[in-house]
Design an enzyme around this catalytic site. Structure first.
Site, PDB file in Angstrom:
ATOM      1  N   LYS A  85     -67.342  29.018  49.915  1.00  0.00           N
ATOM      2  CA  LYS A  85     -68.630  29.728  50.052  1.00  0.00           C
ATOM      3  C   LYS A  85     -69.652  29.322  49.190  1.00  0.00           C
ATOM      4  N   CYS A 174     -64.975  49.377  43.827  1.00  0.00           N
ATOM      5  CA  CYS A 174     -64.370  48.238  43.416  1.00  0.00           C
ATOM      6  C   CYS A 174     -64.004  48.079  42.132  1.00  0.00           C
ATOM      7  N   MET A 175     -64.800  48.472  40.945  1.00  0.00           N
ATOM      8  CA  MET A 175     -64.432  48.364  39.664  1.00  0.00           C
ATOM      9  C   MET A 175     -64.274  49.823  38.942  1.00  0.00           C
ATOM     10  N   MET A 341     -58.203  44.141  43.067  1.00  0.00           N
ATOM     11  CA  MET A 341     -58.026  45.461  43.858  1.00  0.00           C
ATOM     12  C   MET A 341     -56.900  46.036  44.213  1.00  0.00           C
ATOM     13  N   GLY A 378     -65.162  41.858  40.918  1.00  0.00           N
ATOM     14  CA  GLY A 378     -65.530  41.398  42.451  1.00  0.00           C
ATOM     15  C   GLY A 378     -66.600  41.004  42.529  1.00  0.00           C
ATOM     16  N   GLN A 379     -67.831  41.402  42.517  1.00  0.00           N
ATOM     17  CA  GLN A 379     -69.038  41.141  42.867  1.00  0.00           C
ATOM     18  C   GLN A 379     -69.777  40.245  41.627  1.00  0.00           C
TER      19      GLN A 379
HETATM   20  N1  LIG Z   1     -60.956  48.160  53.786  1.00  0.00           N
HETATM   21  C1  LIG Z   1     -61.374  47.840  52.872  1.00  0.00           C
HETATM   22  N2  LIG Z   1     -62.561  48.283  52.437  1.00  0.00           N
HETATM   23  C2  LIG Z   1     -63.280  47.569  51.396  1.00  0.00           C
HETATM   24  C3  LIG Z   1     -62.572  46.960  50.269  1.00  0.00           C
HETATM   25  C4  LIG Z   1     -61.151  46.599  50.928  1.00  0.00           C
HETATM   26  O1  LIG Z   1     -60.711  45.976  49.760  1.00  0.00           O
HETATM   27  N3  LIG Z   1     -60.617  47.095  51.997  1.00  0.00           N
HETATM   28  N4  LIG Z   1     -63.371  46.618  49.356  1.00  0.00           N
HETATM   29  C5  LIG Z   1     -64.184  47.572  48.720  1.00  0.00           C
HETATM   30  C6  LIG Z   1     -65.212  46.671  47.733  1.00  0.00           C
HETATM   31  S1  LIG Z   1     -64.218  46.106  46.481  1.00  0.00           S
HETATM   32  C7  LIG Z   1     -66.412  46.322  47.741  1.00  0.00           C
HETATM   33  S2  LIG Z   1     -67.004  45.443  46.207  1.00  0.00           S
HETATM   34  C8  LIG Z   1     -67.154  46.796  48.897  1.00  0.00           C
HETATM   35  C9  LIG Z   1     -68.170  45.800  49.296  1.00  0.00           C
HETATM   36  O2  LIG Z   1     -69.067  46.593  50.222  1.00  0.00           O
HETATM   37  P1  LIG Z   1     -70.574  46.227  50.642  1.00  0.00           P
HETATM   38  O3  LIG Z   1     -71.426  46.058  49.360  1.00  0.00           O
HETATM   39  O4  LIG Z   1     -71.067  47.270  51.449  1.00  0.00           O
HETATM   40  O5  LIG Z   1     -70.542  44.946  51.519  1.00  0.00           O
HETATM   41  P2  LIG Z   1     -71.265  43.709  51.615  1.00  0.00           P
HETATM   42  O6  LIG Z   1     -71.065  43.019  52.950  1.00  0.00           O
HETATM   43  O7  LIG Z   1     -71.258  42.892  50.356  1.00  0.00           O
HETATM   44  O8  LIG Z   1     -72.855  44.715  51.670  1.00  0.00           O
HETATM   45  C10 LIG Z   1     -73.840  43.975  51.143  1.00  0.00           C
HETATM   46  C11 LIG Z   1     -75.119  44.070  52.128  1.00  0.00           C
HETATM   47  O9  LIG Z   1     -76.482  43.832  51.145  1.00  0.00           O
HETATM   48  C12 LIG Z   1     -76.970  42.713  52.064  1.00  0.00           C
HETATM   49  N5  LIG Z   1     -77.484  41.670  51.080  1.00  0.00           N
HETATM   50  C13 LIG Z   1     -77.173  40.790  50.490  1.00  0.00           C
HETATM   51  N6  LIG Z   1     -78.009  40.209  49.596  1.00  0.00           N
HETATM   52  C14 LIG Z   1     -79.001  41.337  49.453  1.00  0.00           C
HETATM   53  C15 LIG Z   1     -80.021  41.562  48.519  1.00  0.00           C
HETATM   54  O10 LIG Z   1     -80.397  40.629  47.600  1.00  0.00           O
HETATM   55  N7  LIG Z   1     -80.850  42.694  48.585  1.00  0.00           N
HETATM   56  C16 LIG Z   1     -80.673  43.503  49.663  1.00  0.00           C
HETATM   57  N8  LIG Z   1     -81.143  44.644  49.624  1.00  0.00           N
HETATM   58  N9  LIG Z   1     -79.575  43.276  50.339  1.00  0.00           N
HETATM   59  C17 LIG Z   1     -78.460  42.281  50.120  1.00  0.00           C
HETATM   60  C18 LIG Z   1     -75.805  42.055  52.914  1.00  0.00           C
HETATM   61  O11 LIG Z   1     -76.617  41.519  53.922  1.00  0.00           O
HETATM   62  C19 LIG Z   1     -74.984  43.069  53.088  1.00  0.00           C
HETATM   63  O12 LIG Z   1     -75.308  44.049  54.476  1.00  0.00           O
HETATM   64  O13 LIG Z   1     -66.127  46.818  50.073  1.00  0.00           O
HETATM   65  C20 LIG Z   1     -65.410  47.726  49.667  1.00  0.00           C
HETATM   66  N10 LIG Z   1     -64.649  48.139  50.921  1.00  0.00           N
HETATM   67  N1  LIG Z   2     -63.240  35.382  49.806  1.00  0.00           N
HETATM   68  C1  LIG Z   2     -63.864  36.257  49.124  1.00  0.00           C
HETATM   69  N2  LIG Z   2     -63.723  36.457  47.874  1.00  0.00           N
HETATM   70  C2  LIG Z   2     -64.074  37.897  47.215  1.00  0.00           C
HETATM   71  C3  LIG Z   2     -64.583  38.688  47.931  1.00  0.00           C
HETATM   72  C4  LIG Z   2     -64.711  38.540  49.386  1.00  0.00           C
HETATM   73  O1  LIG Z   2     -64.965  39.516  50.204  1.00  0.00           O
HETATM   74  N3  LIG Z   2     -64.197  37.288  49.971  1.00  0.00           N
HETATM   75  N4  LIG Z   2     -64.808  39.704  47.317  1.00  0.00           N
HETATM   76  C5  LIG Z   2     -65.124  39.731  45.994  1.00  0.00           C
HETATM   77  C6  LIG Z   2     -64.996  41.434  45.617  1.00  0.00           C
HETATM   78  S1  LIG Z   2     -66.083  42.397  45.637  1.00  0.00           S
HETATM   79  C7  LIG Z   2     -63.725  41.615  45.286  1.00  0.00           C
HETATM   80  S2  LIG Z   2     -63.547  43.175  44.401  1.00  0.00           S
HETATM   81  C8  LIG Z   2     -62.677  40.749  44.941  1.00  0.00           C
HETATM   82  C9  LIG Z   2     -61.230  41.289  45.512  1.00  0.00           C
HETATM   83  O2  LIG Z   2     -60.028  40.314  45.097  1.00  0.00           O
HETATM   84  P1  LIG Z   2     -58.735  40.649  45.214  1.00  0.00           P
HETATM   85  O3  LIG Z   2     -58.507  42.018  44.925  1.00  0.00           O
HETATM   86  O4  LIG Z   2     -57.873  39.820  44.916  1.00  0.00           O
HETATM   87  O5  LIG Z   2     -58.667  41.011  47.017  1.00  0.00           O
HETATM   88  P2  LIG Z   2     -57.996  41.787  48.044  1.00  0.00           P
HETATM   89  O6  LIG Z   2     -57.878  41.016  49.312  1.00  0.00           O
HETATM   90  O7  LIG Z   2     -58.822  43.038  48.218  1.00  0.00           O
HETATM   91  O8  LIG Z   2     -56.603  42.165  47.534  1.00  0.00           O
HETATM   92  C10 LIG Z   2     -55.791  41.729  46.580  1.00  0.00           C
HETATM   93  C11 LIG Z   2     -54.454  41.939  47.031  1.00  0.00           C
HETATM   94  O9  LIG Z   2     -53.672  43.129  46.863  1.00  0.00           O
HETATM   95  C12 LIG Z   2     -52.496  43.211  47.384  1.00  0.00           C
HETATM   96  N5  LIG Z   2     -52.202  44.468  47.477  1.00  0.00           N
HETATM   97  C13 LIG Z   2     -52.431  45.503  48.463  1.00  0.00           C
HETATM   98  N6  LIG Z   2     -51.713  46.856  48.036  1.00  0.00           N
HETATM   99  C14 LIG Z   2     -51.231  46.620  46.939  1.00  0.00           C
HETATM  100  C15 LIG Z   2     -50.419  47.197  45.964  1.00  0.00           C
HETATM  101  O10 LIG Z   2     -50.062  48.463  46.234  1.00  0.00           O
HETATM  102  N7  LIG Z   2     -49.918  46.735  44.784  1.00  0.00           N
HETATM  103  C16 LIG Z   2     -50.206  45.214  44.491  1.00  0.00           C
HETATM  104  N8  LIG Z   2     -49.673  44.836  43.368  1.00  0.00           N
HETATM  105  N9  LIG Z   2     -51.123  44.490  45.360  1.00  0.00           N
HETATM  106  C17 LIG Z   2     -51.669  45.215  46.499  1.00  0.00           C
HETATM  107  C18 LIG Z   2     -52.954  42.592  48.909  1.00  0.00           C
HETATM  108  O11 LIG Z   2     -51.987  42.152  49.528  1.00  0.00           O
HETATM  109  C19 LIG Z   2     -53.985  41.545  48.590  1.00  0.00           C
HETATM  110  O12 LIG Z   2     -53.360  40.096  48.499  1.00  0.00           O
HETATM  111  O13 LIG Z   2     -62.885  39.528  45.445  1.00  0.00           O
HETATM  112  C20 LIG Z   2     -63.920  38.839  45.318  1.00  0.00           C
HETATM  113  N10 LIG Z   2     -63.957  37.627  45.797  1.00  0.00           N
HETATM  114  S1  SF4 Z   3     -68.789  31.953  42.178  1.00  0.00           S
HETATM  115 FE1  SF4 Z   3     -66.904  32.616  43.666  1.00  0.00          FE
HETATM  116  S2  SF4 Z   3     -67.773  32.347  45.702  1.00  0.00           S
HETATM  117 FE2  SF4 Z   3     -69.000  31.224  44.460  1.00  0.00          FE
HETATM  118  S3  SF4 Z   3     -68.469  29.152  44.042  1.00  0.00           S
HETATM  119 FE3  SF4 Z   3     -67.363  30.424  42.360  1.00  0.00          FE
HETATM  120  S4  SF4 Z   3     -65.434  30.941  43.152  1.00  0.00           S
HETATM  121 FE4  SF4 Z   3     -66.613  30.677  44.871  1.00  0.00          FE
HETATM  122 MO   LIG Z   4     -65.280  44.694  45.249  1.00  0.00          MO
END
Ligand SMILES: Nc1nc2c(c(=O)[nH]1)N[C@H]1C(S)=C(S)[C@@H](COP(=O)(O)OP(=O)(O)OC[C@H]3O[C@@H](n4cnc5c(=O)[nH]c(N)nc54)[C@H](O)[C@@H]3O)O[C@H]1N2
Ligand SMILES: Nc1nc2c(c(=O)[nH]1)N[C@H]1C(S)=C(S)[C@@H](COP(=O)(O)OP(=O)(O)OC[C@H]3O[C@@H](n4cnc5c(=O)[nH]c(N)nc54)[C@H](O)[C@@H]3O)O[C@H]1N2
Ligand code: SF4
Ligand SMILES: [Mo]
Length: 751
Positions: A85, A174-175, A341, A378-379
């Site tokens: 990415k 998330c956090m 997560m 995460g973010q």
């Molecule tokens: N089923 C399921 N749902 C999840 C999760 C999961 O594990 N499972 N994880 C949760 C977690 S940890 C997270 S962090 C959330 C993420 O959830 P979101 O934050 O809702 O997801 P994003 O796609 O990152 O949305 C960011 C939006 O902001 C826009 N954007 C990008 N840069 C900018 C900017 O500089 N300014 C503005 N105004 N907009 C911008 C992007 O185009 C996008 O539409 O999802 C949650 N939802």
């Molecule tokens: N490529 C990529 N990287 C990202 C993001 C992205 O959207 N894409 N988002 C960023 C953000 S905001 C976040 S929050 C992080 C998330 O980073 P991670 O938390 O590493 O990612 P997830 O895929 O949400 O979930 C991690 C793992 O939790 C496992 N899991 C599910 N249920 C359980 C349980 O009950 N117990 C245990 N031990 N494990 C379980 C799932 O199988 C999965 O493999 O990634 C960050 N980095």
């Molecule tokens: S900040 Fe995360 S998404 Fe960006 S290059 Fe590093 S590991 Fe990849």
């Molecule tokens: Mo997140």
């Protein structure tokens, strides 16, 4: 940067890349060493990747005022590495579908208007709702992807200006559990460890984290560490045999939702077998039970119910596995835990987080190089932007709480507000906010840098409900699903189209400078907030009108607090590769390890370790009983759905799903099903199946694999045309209010 699908697959394939004469071990690109990319750039500038909380430093190549290439910054903590990415960052500024001008919904359709017309309407609606319903009826929903200056300004505008504590955002999803976990244990939020601990650790405990796909550069660093030292062991705990798990020395595959049994059983073994550090516990810890203070003996008694033999059957693992990893964790020279997560997105998320901290405390695996609990963020700016600035509904900046009169008074003084300006009542957390937007309690809301109409749980109900609220969405892309509920759309600038500071997992702040202009009439979120403040006649409160001025205000605000980063000036950020706080003076080098004497300037001189976040300077070990997740397999819903991410896609896919190379490599949203279950239900590769929960349903193609444990399904949530969150249950942690995205009971039906 024209990667073909084959290139991407090759790049993320294993052991195919050259890294300084060696081999890259995971999904990373050692771009700084890459000789194959033709040099296009005329000028190189420093920046930070806009994606994950690893916060990689990037060198950004410019030509004709455009970003033409990037490479990893060799002098930053990521040492020149980027994942796929990050390597494709130049693409994100060329994507189709950028919003170019503001729009207002008129007779169902969004129509182009001028900025003045849009912002006049926004201000009018805020004022009308404030007049009619008061401050509790307006809200801000933000993001760990906004710049620190933006979150700080929005927080101040709402909490000080509009007197509304309804400031929340995606970090709640998330956090929140991690933040509460740190506060409960250590008195203050944010990790104490740093990335450099990876080079010292001899045991890595990765639980609920798929770092190969989600924090690739850090995972690469872990693998390099093991390659250099054969003693190093990696433990992975995940219900799926992920790519991360495929590298584990010890892989534990429990049923989703059962981890607290594991952590308590590990503690049980540690106490019974004498694997604890009594001296450390005696000097630095106290114990807290559900009914009040207790002691080591109380902890031992509490853990009687959690012997490996008792808990292993419910988790679906063997008792010997628990003993094995308890010994490894406690006996290794230095143990580093990393979690994300899989622990946070759980109804017992805070319990799990405090228990992770406790395992380190009872074994003394803490406050030494390589020995630390480290919750991965995460973010890119969830830590710096949202947690530090207190941009959640229960928080105030720099580790303060709304409900504490003393904290409100301190903030009122710092912000020069009349006493009693800040409302004593916490605002609505994300889950409640989107209810309140549906039932009339909240009449006007501004959403920035988040796409909740794809990413909230229980989406079937939520999407129907929220239509009532007047909603303003600041967003760069026209296909974000949240635009469907917008009454006003504001085109937003992205990444280096604007300037600001990001703060990542290890308390490091890094600067991103504006390098190019945003398309059309798009503006930075900070400019939008400042404009809104002026129109609401709150420019006496929002006085800082540039990223640099806001940063100065913020570092001055932090002075003297436990978050002190008043030494991290803009000038230093321009010169250095980020700085880690506490950093109280301009000549302070920053703090690698918090709470450690000689490193952390806030520790009393002469002390080796001091948990100064709590008044008695002790860390708290909690007794945390396990409760099964609300969603359990039943006759009607016999399987457990868990959700998450894939390497190539970022969240709702608004950015990454438009990059051909990434979307080709990830494919469309699909449901992973175990071989055994597939056989039982007569499902083959590609069979169309409907995933049904008590909350909604979604049809997807099946992928039959040995990744999930039997009884477990997995769906990633990036696909905007296949919203898996329609199926995800609405339950959340009672303390952190973070939703349980990881455990929903479902059944599957062949279509
Ligand atoms: N089923 C399921 N749902 C999840 C999760 C999961 O594990 N499972 N994880 C949760 C977690 S940890 C997270 S962090 C959330 C993420 O959830 P979101 O934050 O809702 O997801 P994003 O796609 O990152 O949305 C960011 C939006 O902001 C826009 N954007 C990008 N840069 C900018 C900017 O500089 N300014 C503005 N105004 N907009 C911008 C992007 O185009 C996008 O539409 O999802 C949650 N939802
Ligand atoms: N490529 C990529 N990287 C990202 C993001 C992205 O959207 N894409 N988002 C960023 C953000 S905001 C976040 S929050 C992080 C998330 O980073 P991670 O938390 O590493 O990612 P997830 O895929 O949400 O979930 C991690 C793992 O939790 C496992 N899991 C599910 N249920 C359980 C349980 O009950 N117990 C245990 N031990 N494990 C379980 C799932 O199988 C999965 O493999 O990634 C960050 N980095
Ligand atoms: S900040 Fe995360 S998404 Fe960006 S290059 Fe590093 S590991 Fe990849
Ligand atoms: Mo997140």
């Amino acid at each position: 940067m024209n990667y073909s699908r084959r290139d991407i697959l090759k790049l993320i394939g294993l052991g195919t890349l050259s890294l300084g004469g060696g081999v890259a071990l995971s999904g990373c690109l050692p771009t700084a060493k890459s000789g194959s990319t033709p040099v296009l750039a005329e000028e190189w500038r420093r920046g930070v990747c806009r994606f994950c909380g690893t916060g990689c430093g990037v060198m950004i190549g410019l030509r004709d005022q455009k970003v033409v290439e990037v490479k990893g910054d060799e002098l930053a903590h990521n040492r020149g590495m980027l994942c796929v990415k990050g390597s494709l960052l130049p693409e994100i500024l060329k994507l189709p579908g950028r919003l170019q001008y503001p729009m207002i919904r008129k007779n169902e359709t969004l129509e182009r208007v001028s900025w003045d017309e849009a912002m006049t309407l926004v201000a009018e609606r805020f004022e009308a709702v404030l007049r009619k319903q008061g401050p509790k009826a307006v809200a801000f929903y933000g993001s760990g992807q906004l710049f620190t200056e933006e979150s700080y300004t929005a927080n101040k505008l709402f909490k000080a200006g509009l007197r509304s504590n309804n400031v929340d955002g995606n970090p709640r999803l998330c956090m929140a559990s991690a933040a509460f976990g740190y506060v409960k244990t250590f008195g203050k939020d944010e990790p104490m460890g740093c990335y450099e601990d990876i080079e010292h650790a001899t045991c890595f405990f990765l639980i609920g984290a798929n770092s190969y796909e989600c924090h690739p550069v850090l995972f690469e660093r872990i693998l390099l560490r093991r390659r250099q030292n054969r003693q190093v062991k990696i433990i992975v705990v995940d219900p799926r045999r992920t790519k991360t798990a495929s590298y584990a020395d010890h892989f534990i595959q429990p049923l989703p939702g059962t981890d607290l049994l594991l952590l308590n059983a590990m503690a049980h073994v540690m106490l019974e077998d004498g694997l604890i550090d009594q001296a450390f516990i005696g000097e630095h810890c106290r114990f807290q039970g559900n009914d009040g203070p207790t002691n080591l003996e109380g902890f031992r008694l509490f853990l009687q119910d959690y012997s490996p033999e008792k808990v292993a059957p419910e988790m679906g693992i063997a008792p010997s596995q628990i003993r094995e990893i308890a010994y490894l964790f406690a006996r290794s020279k230095a143990t580093m835990s990393l979690w994300t997560m899989g622990l946070n997105q759980r109804t017992q998320g805070v319990y799990l987080n405090t228990m992770m901290n406790s395992l380190h405390l009872i074994t003394g695996q803490i406050c030494r190089p390589g020995a630390t609990p480290l919750s991965l963020t995460g973010q890119g700016n969830a830590c710096g932007g949202v947690r530090d600035t207190g941009s959640l509904a229960h928080l105030l900046p720099a580790g303060r709480l709304i409900k504490k009169p003393k904290h409100r008074a301190e903030v009122e003084k710092l912000w020069k507000l009349p006493k009693g300006t800040i409302s004593p009542e916490p605002g609505y957390h994300a889950m409640e906010l989107f209810k309140a937007m549906g039932d009339g309690r909240v009449g006007c809301a501004l959403i920035m840098a988040s796409n909740p109409m794809q990413t909230l749980p229980d989406l079937t109900a939520v999407r129907e409900r929220v239509k009532k609220c007047f909603t303003i969405v600041a967003e760069p892309f026209e296909d974000a699903r949240t635009l469907e509920i917008a009454d006003v759309v504001l085109p937003a600038a992205l990444w280096v189209e604007k300037e600001g500071v990001y703060g990542q997992t290890e308390r490091r702040y890094q600067l991103l400078e504006k390098l190019v202009d945003p398309p059309g009439e798009a503006r930075s979120d900070l400019d939008i907030l400042i404009d809104l403040a002026k129109r609401l006649k709150l420019d006496r409160i929002i006085t800082a009108h540039s990223p640099e001025a806001v940063w100065k205000e913020w570092i001055d605000f932090s002075a003297g607090s436990k978050y002190d980063f008043s030494g991290i000036t803009r000038d230093r950020l321009k010169e250095e590769r980020g700085l880690q706080w506490p950093c109280p003076t301009v000549d302070h080098p920053g703090t690698k390890r918090r709470f450690v004497g000689g490193d952390d300037p806030l520790v009393t001189p002469g002390k080796k370790v001091e948990f100064y976040g709590n008044k008695d300077k002790k860390a708290v070990i909690f007794l945390r009983p396990y409760h099964p997740a609300p969603e359990r397999p039943t006759k009607k819903f016999p399987l457990l759905l868990t959700t998450g991410r894939v390497l190539e896609q970022w969240h709702s896919g608004t950015i990454t799903d438009k990059i051909k190379e990434l979307s080709n490599a990830s494919g469309r949203g699909k449901v992973e099903i175990n071989l055994q279950d597939a056989h039982r239900y007569g499902i083959k590769m590609g069979t169309r199946v409907k995933v049904v929960s008590a909350f909604g349903a979604l049809t997807l193609n099946a992928v039959v694999t040995d990744t999930p444990k039997a009884g477990v399904l997995f769906v990633a949530f990036f696909d905007a045309k296949r919203l898996i969150n329609q199926v995800v249950a609405p339950h959340y942690d009672a303390i952190s209010k973070q939703p349980e995205f990881k455990v929903t009971a479902v059944r599957i039906e062949k279509v």
